[in-house]
Design a protein around this motif. Structure first.
Motif, PDB file in Angstrom:
ATOM      1  N   VAL A   1      79.276  65.216  38.630  1.00  0.00           N
ATOM      2  CA  VAL A   1      79.186  64.821  40.029  1.00  0.00           C
ATOM      3  C   VAL A   1      80.600  64.864  40.607  1.00  0.00           C
ATOM      4  N   LEU A   2      80.676  64.910  41.906  1.00  0.00           N
ATOM      5  CA  LEU A   2      81.968  65.024  42.582  1.00  0.00           C
ATOM      6  C   LEU A   2      82.710  63.696  42.564  1.00  0.00           C
ATOM      7  N   GLY A   3      83.983  63.739  42.173  1.00  0.00           N
ATOM      8  CA  GLY A   3      84.839  62.566  42.238  1.00  0.00           C
ATOM      9  C   GLY A   3      85.825  62.673  43.382  1.00  0.00           C
ATOM     10  N   ASN A   4      86.502  61.576  43.694  1.00  0.00           N
ATOM     11  CA  ASN A   4      87.441  61.617  44.815  1.00  0.00           C
ATOM     12  C   ASN A   4      88.646  62.508  44.514  1.00  0.00           C
ATOM     13  N   HIS A   5      89.022  62.671  43.234  1.00  0.00           N
ATOM     14  CA  HIS A   5      90.147  63.561  42.927  1.00  0.00           C
ATOM     15  C   HIS A   5      89.769  65.020  43.122  1.00  0.00           C
ATOM     16  N   GLU A   6      88.551  65.406  42.769  1.00  0.00           N
ATOM     17  CA  GLU A   6      88.101  66.763  43.080  1.00  0.00           C
ATOM     18  C   GLU A   6      87.989  66.965  44.594  1.00  0.00           C
ATOM     19  N   HIS A   7      87.553  65.913  45.276  1.00  0.00           N
ATOM     20  CA  HIS A   7      87.461  65.973  46.734  1.00  0.00           C
ATOM     21  C   HIS A   7      88.836  66.242  47.354  1.00  0.00           C
TER      22      HIS A   7
END
Length: 213
Positions: free
Chosen positions: A56-62
Motif C-alpha cells: 500500500v502507499l506510504g507517505n514516503h512514497e507519496h
C-alpha cells in the motif's frame, strides 16, 4: 488472507530479508508503505515488492512521487513536498537510483498504481491509522494529500472499527485493545530499532533487529 505484513522498511533490504526468513514461507509479503528512504537500498526494496508481493502507499512514497512528478508544488503540509522528502531521508533514495533511470521510471509507474489500503472481511491494512475522529467510510475515502488520510494521519486509532486495523507510520509498536481484545496494531517500530511483521490471519508478530544501523 495469508499475508506476511511488514512495517516501515525504509530502504533496509537486508533487514527485510532477515525478517521474512522468520515468517511463514507460503504467505504473500505485503508492505504497509514507507519502503523507501533513510536506508541504503530503497531500489531493492521496491523491486522486491513489485516482483514478489503487494504494497500500500506510504507517505514516503507519496513524497517521492511528488518530488519526481510535481516538484516545487505546495501540497498543503506547510512545506514544499520536494524539500520535505529530501529532509526525511529521500537523499538516500536518490543515491540508490543513481545511473538507474529506467528502473526509477518503472518503479514510479508501479508506485502510482498502489492502493491506499487492502482489506478483507476481517482486516484493514494501511500505512497510517484511521483518524479516530472521522467516520470509518469517510476516513477510507479521504484524498491521500489530506493530512488526516490513511497515508498521513498521526492520531492513534482509539476505538474498535468493523475490521482489525494493521498499520505503520507512527514509529513505535503498539497494540490497541478493549474488553473484546486487540482491535488494532501499529507495527512500525523504527523508533526502537527493529523491523516488525505480523502474519495474517494468525496475528503472530515477528521482530528483526535492523541490520547495519
Amino acid at each position: 488472507m495469508n499475508y506476511n505484513v511488514i512495517g516501515d522498511i525504509q530502504g533496509e533490504y537486508q533487514t527485510l530479508l532477515a525478517l521474512l526468513e522468520q515468517m511463514p514461507k507460503d504467505a504473500i509479503p505485503v508492505s504497509l508503505g514507507d519502503m523507501t528512504d533513510r536506508g541504503p537500498d530503497s531500489d531493492l526494496v521496491v523491486e522486491f515488492f513489485k516482483k514478489n508481493g503487494k504494497a500500500v502507499l506510504g507517505n514516503h512514497e507519496h513524497m517521492m512521487m511528488d518530488f519526481y512528478r510535481k516538484p516545487n508544488i505546495d501540497r498543503g503540509y506547510g512545506t514544499k513536498m520536494d524539500h520535505s522528502w529530501t529532509y526525511n531521508g529521500g537523499g538516500k533514495t536518490l543515491l540508490s537510483y543513481i545511473n538507474k533511470s529506467a528502473l526509477l521510471k518503472e518503479h514510479l509507474e508501479w508506485l502510482e498504481t498502489l492502493p491506499s489500503y487492502i482489506e478483507d472481511d476481517n482486516f484493514l491494512l494501511s500505512h497510517a491509522p484511521l483518524n479516530p475522529y472521522i467516520e470509518f467510510e469517510k476516513a477510507l475515502d479521504l484524498n491521500p494529500c489530506n493530512q488526516d488520510s490513511i497515508i498521513w494521519n498521526r492520531d492513534d486509532t482509539l476505538t474498535r472499527k468493523p475490521k482489525i486495523q494493521i498499520y505503520g507510520h507512527n514509529a513505535r509498536y503498539k497494540e490497541h485493545s478493549d474488553e473484546q481484545g486487540i482491535f488494532a496494531y501499529c507495527i512500525d517500530n523504527v523508533g526502537r530499532g527493529d523491523l516488525c511483521g505480523i502474519h495474517l490471519p494468525t496475528m503472530k508478530v515477528y521482530r528483526q533487529p535492523r541490520i547495519g544501523i
